[in-house]
Scaffold this motif. Sequence first.
Motif, mmCIF file in Angstrom:
data_model
loop_
_atom_site.group_PDB
_atom_site.id
_atom_site.type_symbol
_atom_site.label_atom_id
_atom_site.label_comp_id
_atom_site.label_asym_id
_atom_site.label_seq_id
_atom_site.Cartn_x
_atom_site.Cartn_y
_atom_site.Cartn_z
ATOM 1 N N ASP A 149 3.402 -10.669 -18.093
ATOM 2 C CA ASP A 149 4.713 -11.169 -17.652
ATOM 3 C C ASP A 149 4.960 -12.570 -18.195
ATOM 4 O O ASP A 149 6.095 -12.938 -18.508
ATOM 5 C CB ASP A 149 4.791 -11.205 -16.119
ATOM 6 N N ALA A 150 3.874 -13.362 -18.292
ATOM 7 C CA ALA A 150 4.006 -14.764 -18.688
ATOM 8 C C ALA A 150 4.009 -14.951 -20.195
ATOM 9 O O ALA A 150 4.805 -15.734 -20.730
ATOM 10 C CB ALA A 150 2.873 -15.581 -18.070
ATOM 11 N N ILE A 151 3.124 -14.240 -20.923
ATOM 12 C CA ILE A 151 2.985 -14.512 -22.360
ATOM 13 C C ILE A 151 3.449 -13.362 -23.241
ATOM 14 O O ILE A 151 3.503 -13.500 -24.468
ATOM 15 C CB ILE A 151 1.524 -14.875 -22.724
ATOM 16 N N GLY A 152 3.762 -12.197 -22.633
ATOM 17 C CA GLY A 152 4.258 -11.064 -23.417
ATOM 18 C C GLY A 152 3.341 -9.860 -23.340
ATOM 19 O O GLY A 152 2.135 -9.990 -23.146
ATOM 20 N N ARG A 153 3.935 -8.680 -23.501
ATOM 21 C CA ARG A 153 3.160 -7.433 -23.437
ATOM 22 C C ARG A 153 2.280 -7.259 -24.674
ATOM 23 O O ARG A 153 1.118 -6.865 -24.576
ATOM 24 C CB ARG A 153 4.101 -6.225 -23.331
ATOM 25 N N ARG A 154 2.842 -7.511 -25.845
ATOM 26 C CA ARG A 154 2.150 -7.196 -27.096
ATOM 27 C C ARG A 154 0.819 -7.938 -27.239
ATOM 28 O O ARG A 154 -0.203 -7.300 -27.526
ATOM 29 C CB ARG A 154 3.068 -7.493 -28.290
ATOM 30 N N PRO A 155 0.758 -9.274 -27.088
ATOM 31 C CA PRO A 155 -0.539 -9.946 -27.256
ATOM 32 C C PRO A 155 -1.581 -9.498 -26.242
ATOM 33 O O PRO A 155 -2.770 -9.408 -26.566
ATOM 34 C CB PRO A 155 -0.194 -11.437 -27.098
ATOM 35 N N VAL A 156 -1.152 -9.203 -25.016
ATOM 36 C CA VAL A 156 -2.098 -8.743 -24.002
ATOM 37 C C VAL A 156 -2.622 -7.350 -24.346
ATOM 38 O O VAL A 156 -3.820 -7.069 -24.217
ATOM 39 C CB VAL A 156 -1.431 -8.753 -22.613
ATOM 40 N N ALA B 169 -1.539 -1.105 -30.919
ATOM 41 C CA ALA B 169 -0.852 -2.179 -30.196
ATOM 42 C C ALA B 169 -0.271 -3.226 -31.131
ATOM 43 O O ALA B 169 0.713 -3.903 -30.793
ATOM 44 C CB ALA B 169 -1.812 -2.835 -29.203
ATOM 45 N N LEU B 170 -0.861 -3.382 -32.324
ATOM 46 C CA LEU B 170 -0.328 -4.336 -33.292
ATOM 47 C C LEU B 170 1.104 -3.998 -33.697
ATOM 48 O O LEU B 170 1.869 -4.879 -34.089
ATOM 49 C CB LEU B 170 -1.216 -4.359 -34.543
ATOM 50 N N GLY B 171 1.472 -2.718 -33.580
ATOM 51 C CA GLY B 171 2.809 -2.297 -33.977
ATOM 52 C C GLY B 171 3.847 -2.352 -32.890
ATOM 53 O O GLY B 171 5.020 -2.039 -33.134
ATOM 54 N N LEU B 172 3.471 -2.741 -31.666
ATOM 55 C CA LEU B 172 4.422 -2.778 -30.561
ATOM 56 C C LEU B 172 5.492 -3.855 -30.757
ATOM 57 O O LEU B 172 5.224 -4.916 -31.332
ATOM 58 C CB LEU B 172 3.691 -3.042 -29.240
#
Length: 413
Positions: free
Chosen positions: A277-284, A390-393
């Motif tokens: 929620d704080a830093i983004g879905r993709r990096p997590v 996940a890299l492609g999200l």
Amino acid sequence: MPGTQRKSGGYQAWVVGLLSLNFGILFFDRNALNFLMPFVQSDLQLSNTQVGMFSSALSLTWALSGLAVGRISDKLGSRKPVIVIATIAFCLCSLISGLASSFLMLLGARLLMGAAEGGVMPVSHSMIVAEVAPERRGMAMGVAQNLGSNLLGSGLAPLLLVPVAVASGWRTGFYLAAVPGLVTAALIWFTLREPPVEVENHAHPKVTLREAFAHRNVILCALISILLVSYLVVCWAFMPLYLTKARGFSPETMSWLMATLGVSAGIGSFVVPAISDAIGRRPVMIFFSFLGVILPLSAIYYQGSAVVLAGVFFLGWGLNGLFPMFMATIPAESVDPRLTATLTGVVMGTGEVLGGVLSPFFAGTLADAYGLTAPLWLMLGCTIAAGICALGLIESAPRIVARREALVPAAGF
């Protein structure tokens, strides 16, 4: 329209907590047969092949139910009655499991139980999307899907059911498992409202299911579901055998090493989505998918203290916190949120069928051919492949998307 406004923060927390408790009770019973199997197998004279069929059968009907019930709920615009009816049906299946006197009767009960349970989480997620503020959506969905299921289904279930089976027989365990579901069904019916239906915005027409699956995030989330569900079920099935037979740990040591996974999943259920929620879905998604490699690698290569190994297991199992994100949050944020139940059912169902049903058989074949280390290498491959997907999200977290949109005019100015 006043009726479509979100209620207070306290009500939102109650919705999430109650739905998490309800799903935890369902998961308690899904795992109950695993913990009661030593008693059931000897009583019903079951072969190991028959034991494996119970898990595959439930996963199959769970997946099919998720696909069908989520779609029906979205079409009808009705959520609360679906969850209540499914929960009561689950309770009846638990009673039937306790009454089973043969393999076929117990198999039928598990098939029906999967059908009853499979639609609950997709519809629960759609309720949360409708009721919970977008900036808290990731954590809310994580708590609903993972907190109750891990604390009750993975942590509390063996501690309660095994002593009950020893004292009163395994059938009593199934009878007791049915009661809490009736309580949560009543609480859902009397304390939750039917979530408001969004007013149709003709300027932004509803995305069709076909259009939804043209979105990159939906396809990638379905692939990640297959890979990480496979990772989980293979670990549950073969890690205890590997630790005791290949590594030589005592059953007692193995039991608390595996219990570490339940603690990790319970904490990760709200910590990992909250970080997203704080830093983004993709990096997590990327970080925790790749972090999962340390669990199978440490089991294979680490030769030191079992306490340190438990710490590594705890960290590696943090990827469990990703499940509500790729099964519901990211698809719901990427397309029309009114398709949440449908998309969750499809993504969850895909993972259950191709991961939950097929991967244990494949892992067992590899283990017979190459030894018990082979399933762990399969886990390693699954989590690496999930990280690559996940890299492609495309980033979908509301806070991050809004921040980026705000920067665009500023940059132009």
